[in-house]
Design an enzyme around this catalytic site. Sequence first.
Site, mmCIF file in Angstrom:
data_model
loop_
_atom_site.group_PDB
_atom_site.id
_atom_site.type_symbol
_atom_site.label_atom_id
_atom_site.label_comp_id
_atom_site.label_asym_id
_atom_site.label_seq_id
_atom_site.Cartn_x
_atom_site.Cartn_y
_atom_site.Cartn_z
ATOM 1 N N ASP A 1 0.817 -1.202 0.000
ATOM 2 C CA ASP A 1 0.000 0.000 0.000
ATOM 3 C C ASP A 1 0.857 1.260 0.000
ATOM 4 O O ASP A 1 1.937 1.301 0.574
ATOM 5 C CB ASP A 1 -0.890 -0.014 1.249
ATOM 6 C CG ASP A 1 -1.835 1.166 1.317
ATOM 7 O OD1 ASP A 1 -2.695 1.268 0.429
ATOM 8 O OD2 ASP A 1 -1.706 1.980 2.248
ATOM 9 N N GLU B 1 0.945 -0.537 -5.134
ATOM 10 C CA GLU B 1 -0.041 0.517 -5.345
ATOM 11 C C GLU B 1 0.767 1.811 -5.491
ATOM 12 O O GLU B 1 1.103 2.469 -4.506
ATOM 13 C CB GLU B 1 -1.014 0.616 -4.171
ATOM 14 C CG GLU B 1 -2.176 1.561 -4.472
ATOM 15 C CD GLU B 1 -2.479 2.559 -3.369
ATOM 16 O OE1 GLU B 1 -3.407 3.353 -3.562
ATOM 17 O OE2 GLU B 1 -1.806 2.546 -2.336
#
Length: 731
Positions: free
Chosen positions: A410, A463
């Site tokens: 993330d 990401e």
Amino acid sequence: MSEAFVERVPPLPMDTATALAQGRWGTPAAVLGPHQGPAGRYLRVFVPGAESVAVRQEDRDDVHLRPAEPEGLFVGDLADGPYRLAIRWPGGEQVTEDPYAFGPLLGDLDLHLIGEGRHLELARALGAEPCTVESVRGVRFAVWAPNARRVSVVGTFNSWDGRRHPMIRRGEGGVWELFVPRLGSGELYKYEIIDRDGHLLPQKADPLARAAELPPGTASIVPRPASHKWGDEAWMATRARRQAPNAPISIYELHPGSWVRGPNGDMLDWRNLADRLVPYVKAMGFTHVELMPVAEHPFTGSWGYQPLGLFAPTRRFGEPEDFALFVEACHREEIGVIVDWVPAHFPSDAHGLARFDGTALYEHEDPREGFHKDWNTLIYNFGRREVSNFLIASALHWLEHFHVDGLRVDAVASMLYRDYSRQPGEWVPNHLGGRENLEAVAFLRELNALVAQRHPGAIMIAEESTAWPGVTRPAAEGGLGFSYKWNMGWMHDTLHYLQRDPLYRRHHHDEMTFGLVYAFSERFVLPLSHDEVVHGKGSLLEKMPGDLWQKFAGLRAYFAFMWTHPGKKLLFMGGEIAQRREWNHDGEIDWDLLKDPLHRGMQALVGDLNRLYAASPALHESDAEPSGFRWLVQDDRENSVFAYLRQAPGEKPVITVVNLTPVPRWNYRIGVPQAGGWHEIFNSDAESYGGSGVGNGGWVEARAEGLGGEPASIEIVIPPLGALVFVPDGA
């Protein structure tokens, strides 16, 4: 009291006794436990609140220790050999071994590797470990707190009294250790730390805890010994092939607590979730599930993206063993498991990592480097070798101990840039004067290289929302070494286009085609994730303009465009049934919508697209190769029509035609690579999906009349807000 006794047990200096009484003495082994003096062996035991202490040794009568200063200290002679303590408390007697009778348990190699930041099995070395030492069962605690003056382990077993079990510092690396006899799995514990300036800190949860108390509780839990017997050898042997760049990968992203709820609105545990979810995902044709973060986190509303227990599956859904059973249930049905993992930042909760030993240990001291204004969180100090080791060990722990098949990392963009979401003057340049976070880059390269080395076949997904070059290029070639990257640009551009009234889409045609300019610069995943259906953004269905029929038709066409476009696929739960409202983590998917034929039709369409995608090598084998894609119609702005060919060596080509206006296109001619029959194998406007049934009857004939550089052409009907897929006759 005899003179010999006084000589045998030297009295404590007053300052030492005072520090011990106040719980501020940082070298307990120097004064507690058994010692050899000039006159023989003696013992000191410090148990504040105890009424008396006796020593029990085999074949000897109990020897009562005498009270000494400070209150709670008991001293006396000690014969050779092992011994136990019989401690009389106001509520009864406790018989146990003396924690300070045991030697060090962590080996020199462990301490060396921890100090070097190269201990890849950190959860074995630090944290709470049930074990047997010298035939005594207990728990060995170990924690890294290099700047602490004193560290104690506290818990239910000592009434959370930091004076009872001060830990022993091992070496120069800042590791503290203590073996507490007769403890076992399930005990609650924390660390009580006095910083180098003498300040008592809030009690801290264990950074290496492998189990934690259910929030709002914040204690760590002594874990059970690993007991799961894995039976997923067949899956693990084929995993690398199933996750390769030429494989079909279709990911169902979900939040485990809100996919479906129990009859009383309760969240399902891992076992019940597996019973419901795995058959559903299998029937829908998805190849993987991606779980939003399941590491322990204090605030449920963070959805796991602000974790503090990077080695502990959250207790919200059961025990660590239950999570292992969930993963294996997926593997039995040939479904991969990807877990969202958050190494970018952590929350500032007092019981967590923030100023863990009174200093900026895991974070940066300077808030210009160490504080995320957007999220009110702290940024890991990636340049500190012990911190990067902590994070890498966490990643490897999920892959090794829980057999997860990949990690979606993330907020990578926030890690790569020192000026991420900062104004001039709010950030510190790197040593070269640039904005790149060179320490984070080095960390990511090392992380990905170690994952590839130690867990071949596992995938790492970034990401990453910027144009950072080489995210999926090997680290040895100057890249970051990820397996795949989320294509955030494709998602933003295409959704921006589709939210427009079809009347004006002609002016923004490039938003649908621009993704192909860079589609092969990285290995991409096309994400329609949870981020697109929260914080007032509405659902995917509600992003589509027009009346209800147009909304459904537009979303069906968009899914067809996505599933036939280069790149792996990711869809957040609820999208497959055309959820009408945005996601609510306190509820569940609106499954009742499936009573409506339009919603059932959307679900059927997504399942058919998954099966078409997996069964058509042209749609996945050359995902990362420019040769696998060719535009047939790229610039028909007036009609908002797109047509393209997907191909793979030795396989049938696949043609997709998309019309993104609510007007059917009659007698529309498209160039194709060969004459003869072409089967219409998919039509998003089929009546079974809730469409109008406009199409070509399942088959068209291509004439040997060249068009657009192709040797042949077909004349077709393109349904309104519809997508068609064709394959040629023959092998």
